[in-house]
Scaffold this motif. Structure first.
Motif: not given
Length: 355
Positions: A133, A135, A172, A175, A198, A231, A234-236, A251-252
């Motif tokens: 990520l 930002q 983001h 966020l 989030y 989190l 929502k993780a990728t 990572t979030e």
């Protein structure tokens, strides 16, 4: 900072370092200032040092002393070093002041990444290109003092009307970051806690704590709380991939940590020049044009407004939030004479790059 010596905390009371006593499932991390950066500890109220070290943030090589860079590294006996999971880079520092008004903007670029094993023997790790990520974050601190005008000629500052507000924003789209202190505050020392949401859900809080009531440039502790379960949802990162290196934060979560550290930069470093600029520009706001320390006598430009700063930061204007004082019903200040040497619509610390 290498070995992260275990120093005792000044106090061990949970309420000093964290905003709330939250329910189970929340991770509590205490960022403790070190010689060059900080250690991030998994907080334990029974541990006099604050808890075991999970991550370290260390100063990194930069092309200029005015552009600080930091790396976030995972510290685990089961993961060989280097295990870098994040980077912070200061992009710009902007100060503006005129009689009755002050503005300061810090812009950071943040990068976080997952880790994966390079081979089946698990002797080294590398960054995961598929779990990364990037930002930008902006911390905007503003202050305003109203004017009293007993006559058409005389305009006088009303010190009791001084008020401060802070906006923290990122590019983001999901966020949102809010100051825990709603609305303007009477002092910048009241702007010490934020809440992170989030997709509309509260996922984190951060609280800054200094142990000396002083105007000097001092380091601060930072308490960060995160809803790890939300989190992770929502993780990728990819499911049960055996090559992925598992650790406390996704990572979030790492991004939430870096945002909190960018907001609380005194946890990362002593910034003497920033601090001198801060004191000088605040004094300019509190001074009339003909008084020592005023913006006029210091050569600061007086013909500026929020729109000028937004134009200067045009590439960030779609996400960077700056408060507009013109929405309040207050008297307008007198016009100060322009400075002798014109400069750009935003005063940037020498050597700092504009983003």
């Amino acid at each position: 900072m290498g070995g992260c010596p275990s120093r005792k905390l000044p106090y061990q009371d949970f309420r000093i370092y964290f905003s709330d006593r939250l329910i189970l499932g929340w991770e509590e991390l205490l960022c403790c200032p070190e010689v060059s950066g900080c250690s991030v500890r998994k907080y334990s109220e029974d541990d006099p040092t604050g808890g075991p070290v999970e991550y370290t943030v260390m100063r990194s090589v930069s092309y200029s002393p005015y552009v600080p860079r930091f790396v976030l590294e995972l510290r685990s006996r089961n993961v060989p070093r280097p295990a870098i999971v994040g980077r912070l880079e200061k992009l710009d520092t902007i100060f503006r002041a005129k009689t009755g008004e002050f503005l300061c903007i810090h812009l950071w670029k943040l990068v976080v990444n997952g880790l994966q094993w390079t081979n089946s023997r698990r002797r080294s790790v590398t960054s995961s290109e598929g779990d990364m990520l990037v930002q930008h974050v902006g911390i905007v601190t503003q202050a305003k003092i109203d004017f009293d005008h007993p006559s058409d000629i005389e305009w006088i500052l009303k010190p009791e009307s001084e008020r401060w507000i802070q906006s923290v924003s990122t590019d983001h789209p999901m966020l949102a970051i809010q100051s825990r202190s709603r609305g303007p505050q009477s002092s910048p020392s009241d702007l010490v806690a934020i809440r992170l949401k989030y997709d509309g859900e509260l996922v984190g809080t951060a609280k800054q704590q200094k142990f000396v009531n002083s105007e000097e440039d001092l380091r601060s502790y930072l308490g960060v709380q995160m809803d790890v379960a939300k989190l992770q949802d929502k993780a990728t990162e990819g499911g049960e991939d055996e090559e992925v290196v598992r650790h406390a934060l996704t990572t979030e979560g790492l991004m939430m940590l870096l945002i909190s550290l960018a907001w609380s930069q005194s946890t990362l470093m002593l910034s003497g020049q920033d601090h001198r600029y801060w004191k000088s520009f605040v004094k300019a706001m509190r001074s009339h044009p003909d008084e020592p320390g005023s913006g006029t006598l210091n050569g600061y430009p007086s013909e500026w407004n929020v729109m000028d700063v937004k134009k200067y930061l045009a590439q960030h204007s779609w996400w960077l939030r700056i408060h507009g004082w013109d929405t309040e019903a207050v008297a307008e200040p007198p016009v100060e004479p322009p400075s002798q040497s014109p400069i750009s619509p935003a005063t940037t610390i020498p050597g700092g790059e504009s983003p």
